[in-house]
Design a protein around this motif. Structure first.
Motif, PDB file in Angstrom:
ATOM      1  N   GLU A 154      53.205  57.714  33.420  1.00 27.29           N
ATOM      2  CA  GLU A 154      53.126  57.378  34.851  1.00 27.29           C
ATOM      3  C   GLU A 154      53.315  58.633  35.690  1.00 27.29           C
ATOM      4  OE1 GLU A 154      55.807  54.237  35.946  1.00 27.29           O
ATOM      5  OE2 GLU A 154      55.633  54.677  38.085  1.00 27.29           O
ATOM      6  N   LYS A 182      53.569  60.780  39.351  1.00 27.35           N
ATOM      7  CA  LYS A 182      54.031  60.664  40.737  1.00 27.35           C
ATOM      8  C   LYS A 182      54.067  62.077  41.310  1.00 27.35           C
ATOM      9  CE  LYS A 182      57.760  58.544  43.457  1.00 27.35           C
ATOM     10  NZ  LYS A 182      59.075  57.862  43.415  1.00 27.35           N
ATOM     11  N   GLU A 219      50.306  53.966  39.418  1.00 24.14           N
ATOM     12  CA  GLU A 219      51.017  53.159  40.421  1.00 24.14           C
ATOM     13  C   GLU A 219      50.369  53.360  41.791  1.00 24.14           C
ATOM     14  OE1 GLU A 219      55.304  52.856  40.464  1.00 24.14           O
ATOM     15  OE2 GLU A 219      55.342  53.207  42.624  1.00 24.14           O
ATOM     16  N   HIS A 222      52.128  55.787  44.175  1.00 24.77           N
ATOM     17  CA  HIS A 222      52.158  57.202  43.788  1.00 24.77           C
ATOM     18  C   HIS A 222      50.855  57.899  44.130  1.00 24.77           C
ATOM     19  CE1 HIS A 222      55.499  56.229  40.627  1.00 24.77           C
ATOM     20  NE2 HIS A 222      55.835  55.918  41.861  1.00 24.77           N
ATOM     21  N   ASP A 238      58.689  57.311  49.142  1.00 27.21           N
ATOM     22  CA  ASP A 238      58.318  56.266  48.179  1.00 27.21           C
ATOM     23  C   ASP A 238      58.784  54.901  48.702  1.00 27.21           C
ATOM     24  OD1 ASP A 238      57.715  54.892  45.874  1.00 27.21           O
ATOM     25  OD2 ASP A 238      59.445  55.654  44.770  1.00 27.21           O
ATOM     26  N   ASP A 259      57.606  51.603  48.044  1.00 23.21           N
ATOM     27  CA  ASP A 259      57.723  50.453  47.117  1.00 23.21           C
ATOM     28  C   ASP A 259      57.584  49.099  47.810  1.00 23.21           C
ATOM     29  OD1 ASP A 259      58.000  51.831  44.750  1.00 23.21           O
ATOM     30  OD2 ASP A 259      60.182  51.749  44.723  1.00 23.21           O
ATOM     31  N   ASP A 277      55.969  46.967  40.636  1.00 25.73           N
ATOM     32  CA  ASP A 277      57.041  47.961  40.677  1.00 25.73           C
ATOM     33  C   ASP A 277      57.369  48.201  42.149  1.00 25.73           C
ATOM     34  OD1 ASP A 277      58.918  49.753  39.986  1.00 25.73           O
ATOM     35  OD2 ASP A 277      57.554  51.389  39.520  1.00 25.73           O
TER      36      ASP A 277
HETATM   37 MN    MN Z   1      57.219  54.300  42.137  1.00 26.12          MN
END
Ligand code: MN
Ligand code: GCO
Ligand code: MN
Length: 386
Positions: free
Chosen positions: A180, A182, A216, A219, A254, A256, A286
């Motif tokens: 993953e 970011k 994601e 991201h 971030d 979310d 997430d």
């Molecule tokens: Mn994240």
């Protein structure tokens, strides 16, 4: 109609609905729930599965006896609710030992401890049924590039993933890795900043077939990128092993947010893509609830993620069945059989023919493509008037 069902593969992490609303400026606003309570909350809202970091379930300082009790209670909660664990991961970012990275740390002791912690966490994940293991290297980065040559970081990351692939093979685990990316946060800059970087990195591993990506939404949006394009590239490469759904304004911290709460059109094209290609994996949310919420609000958040996904899935079916949209698409994608002998795989004959071919460049440049109409029809479907 928008009820989540097991076949939708909706999952949440213990850390998502279990998020207590701490941020860099404020204290928790919700009392912490135990993993067992979180499993019951997720069952109540209709999720299919629950994922965890090793320390979401077993505290980092737990004794072996405490570990066994926690795992036993958690297994019982899974049995009572029917929830499954499709994915697990390691917390390689909270403890101060990881303040300058885990696998990429300059200190061999830290790198060795990170391997130990990950192998133990893999054992735990597999024990609970996980088939996908995520690696998110939140601390694998820098504030100042004076600290190491980034090439060393890449080499160390490769060494660690290669080591852990061999461990999985050695244990005969049925487990795939999903990396993953970011761009930043918590580090100022994180290595392998986007899904595209990860795909290039995977091709350099000893067992690339065992390793895919976990893109994601937030991201790629933080990096100002088009998430769908990243997902499509991963899918086309056979590397879309997992996906983290949430939402995010570009260029911010971030956030979310609840899936689909910020960019409905981007979320729509994403859902349409996943459904059209038949992506078989988890739809993992997430994300976490606003800091304004109590646990009723947390349930609203979780239900909202799944409901929006299902509404967008239905909108995608409507889009695919819309005669005007399909008519426009047929026009846009019209083939020209007279060109087939010249396109595709290279031959010297084709190249010579193409070099001599006359084109009406001006006429081709003048054609209107009707994308305004196509996009407006899409918007009208999303706004519910079509
Ligand atoms: Mn994240
Ligand atoms: C983040 C990441 C994490 C990871 C998680 C699973 O921005 O904090 O998205 O939530 O997905 O650690 O590996
Ligand atoms: Mn994530």
């Amino acid at each position: 109609m928008y009820e989540p069902k097991p076949e939708h593969r909706f999952t949440f992490g213990l850390w998502t609905v279990g998020n207590v609303g701490r941020d860099p400026f404020g204290l928790p606003v919700r009392e912490a729930l135990s993993p067992v309570q979180i499993v019951h909350l997720l069952a109540e809202v209709g999720a299919y599965g629950v994922n965890f970091h090793d320390n979401d379930l077993v505290p980092i300082d737990a004794t072996p006896a405490e570990r066994d009790r926690i795992v036993r209670d958690f297994k019982q909660a899974l049995k009572d609710t029917g929830l499954v664990v499709p994915m697990a991961t390691t917390n390689l970012f909270s403890d101060p030992i990881f303040k300058d990275g885990a696998f990429t740390s300059n200190d061999p002791k830290v790198r060795a401890y990170a391997l130990q912690k990950t192998m133990r966490a893999i054992d735990l994940g597999v024990e609970l049924g996980a088939k996908v293991y995520v690696f998110w290297g939140g601390r694998e980065g820098t504030e100042t590039d004076a600290c190491r040559n980034p090439v060393d970081a890449i080499k160390r990351m490769r060494e660690a993933i290669n080591f852990l692939c061999e461990y999985v093979i050695d244990q005969r685990y049925d487990l795939k890795f999903a990396l993953e990316a970011k761009p930043n946060e918590p580090r100022a800059d994180i290595y392998n900043a986007t899904t595209g970087h990860m795909l290039a990195f995977i091709a350099t591993l000893d067992h690339p077939e065992m390793v895919g990506v976990n893109p994601e939404v937030a991201h790629e949006h933080m990096a100002g990128l088009n998430f769908l394009h990243s997902v499509a590239q991963a899918w086309e490469a056979g590397k879309l092993f997992h996906i983290d759904l949430n939402d995010q304004y570009a260029g911010r911290y971030d956030q979310d947010f609840r899936f689909g709460s910020r960019d409905i059109k981007a979320a729509f094209f994403l859902v349409k893509f996943l459904e059209d290609v038949g992506y078989p994996g988890s739809r993992h949310f997430d994300a976490h609830a606003y800091r304004t919420e109590d646990y009723e609000g947390v349930k609203d958040f979780a239900r909202g993620c799944m409901r929006t996904y299902l509404i967008l899935k239905e909108k995608a079916e409507r889009w695919n069945a819309d005669p005007e949209i399909q008519g426009l698409l047929a026009e846009i994608h019209q083939d020209d059989p007279s060109l087939q002998p010249y396109l595709g795989t290279y031959t010297a004959v084709k190249a010579a023919a193409l070099k001599d071919m006359p084109f009406d460049r001006i006429a081709l440049g003048k054609r209107g493509l009707h994308y305004e109409r196509l996009d407006q029809l899409t918007v009208e479907i999303l706004l519910g008037v079509r």
